[in-house]
Design a protein around this motif. Sequence first.
Motif, short mmCIF file in Angstrom:
data_model
loop_
_atom_site.label_atom_id
_atom_site.label_comp_id
_atom_site.label_asym_id
_atom_site.label_seq_id
_atom_site.Cartn_x
_atom_site.Cartn_y
_atom_site.Cartn_z
N ILE A 170 0.83 -1.20 0.00
CA ILE A 170 0.00 0.00 0.00
C ILE A 170 0.87 1.25 0.00
CG2 ILE A 170 -1.69 1.32 1.31
CD1 ILE A 170 -2.84 -1.13 -0.10
N GLY A 171 1.97 1.22 0.76
CA GLY A 171 2.88 2.35 0.77
C GLY A 171 3.46 2.63 -0.60
N SER A 172 3.79 1.57 -1.34
CA SER A 172 4.30 1.73 -2.70
C SER A 172 3.25 2.38 -3.60
CB SER A 172 4.73 0.38 -3.26
OG SER A 172 5.17 0.49 -4.60
N MET A 173 1.99 1.99 -3.44
CA MET A 173 0.91 2.60 -4.22
C MET A 173 0.79 4.09 -3.90
SD MET A 173 -3.19 1.86 -4.06
CE MET A 173 -3.29 2.72 -2.49
N TRP A 174 0.84 4.43 -2.60
CA TRP A 174 0.78 5.83 -2.20
C TRP A 174 1.94 6.60 -2.82
CZ3 TRP A 174 -1.87 9.67 0.00
CH2 TRP A 174 -3.08 9.35 0.62
N LEU A 175 3.13 6.03 -2.75
CA LEU A 175 4.32 6.69 -3.27
C LEU A 175 4.18 6.98 -4.76
CD1 LEU A 175 7.23 7.67 -2.82
CD2 LEU A 175 7.98 5.32 -3.22
N GLN A 176 3.71 6.00 -5.52
CA GLN A 176 3.53 6.19 -6.96
C GLN A 176 2.57 7.35 -7.25
OE1 GLN A 176 2.80 2.59 -9.35
NE2 GLN A 176 3.44 1.42 -7.55
N ASN A 177 1.44 7.37 -6.56
CA ASN A 177 0.45 8.39 -6.83
C ASN A 177 0.90 9.78 -6.39
OD1 ASN A 177 -2.28 7.23 -7.91
ND2 ASN A 177 -1.57 5.72 -6.43
N VAL A 178 1.67 9.84 -5.31
CA VAL A 178 2.22 11.13 -4.88
C VAL A 178 3.23 11.63 -5.91
CG1 VAL A 178 3.72 12.23 -3.18
CG2 VAL A 178 1.80 10.83 -2.43
N GLN A 179 4.10 10.74 -6.39
CA GLN A 179 5.11 11.14 -7.37
C GLN A 179 4.49 11.57 -8.69
OE1 GLN A 179 7.79 7.69 -7.30
NE2 GLN A 179 9.28 8.96 -6.21
N ARG A 180 3.38 10.98 -9.05
CA ARG A 180 2.70 11.35 -10.29
C ARG A 180 1.90 12.65 -10.14
NH1 ARG A 180 0.13 5.35 -11.19
NH2 ARG A 180 2.00 4.31 -12.01
#
Length: 202
Positions: free
Chosen positions: A171-181
């Motif tokens: 879930i943290g990886s998903m959050w990170l991707q969306n924040v970076q995008r």
Amino acid sequence: MNDDSHLRETPLARAELLRGHFLHVVRDTVRLPGGREATREYVLHPGAVMVIGLLDDGRVVLERQFRHPMQAVMIEFPAGKLDAGEGSLACAQRELLEETGYRAREWAFAGRLAPTIAYSDEIIDIWFARGLTPGERQLDEGEHLDVFSATPAELQAWCFSGEVIDCKTLIGSMWLQNVQRGEWALEWSPRQAAPDAGQSAP
């Protein structure tokens, strides 16, 4: 919001099954929406935090730790449970320092995760931290883990390949991707002091 009264169960009684050093297991008797009674066994949990630490070079802070129930070394974001009366941010700051040695200049609350809704009431608060400065770790007695860093692309590849299967880290990886995008925004603030005791969310 839709009316969900036809789905709700009414608690009737509780029996304690186990109170260990870490786990507290109970059995609740409930009345189902149709009128019948049933039992629900689950773990009571004080709550926890997970920290997505962002290094200045774009890499993220990760850990490798042996998890006894899985009998395997797992790749995870730093995380830990709240102490009694401890606020969410205070716990995030403490866990990051104790496990990795890093302190952060800025913090941002991202959201919440309920990892095991069928058998625990655990809630994990997700925090981002940046402006990291390294220092000495303060591991608990008997705690053994390796701290390392990886690029978000490397982490994403490990999630895809199955090398990372820890729920909170996925879930943290998903959050990170969306924040970076730029699709999910964070509100950063220089939070040096811990919040008031008992504060469970920012």
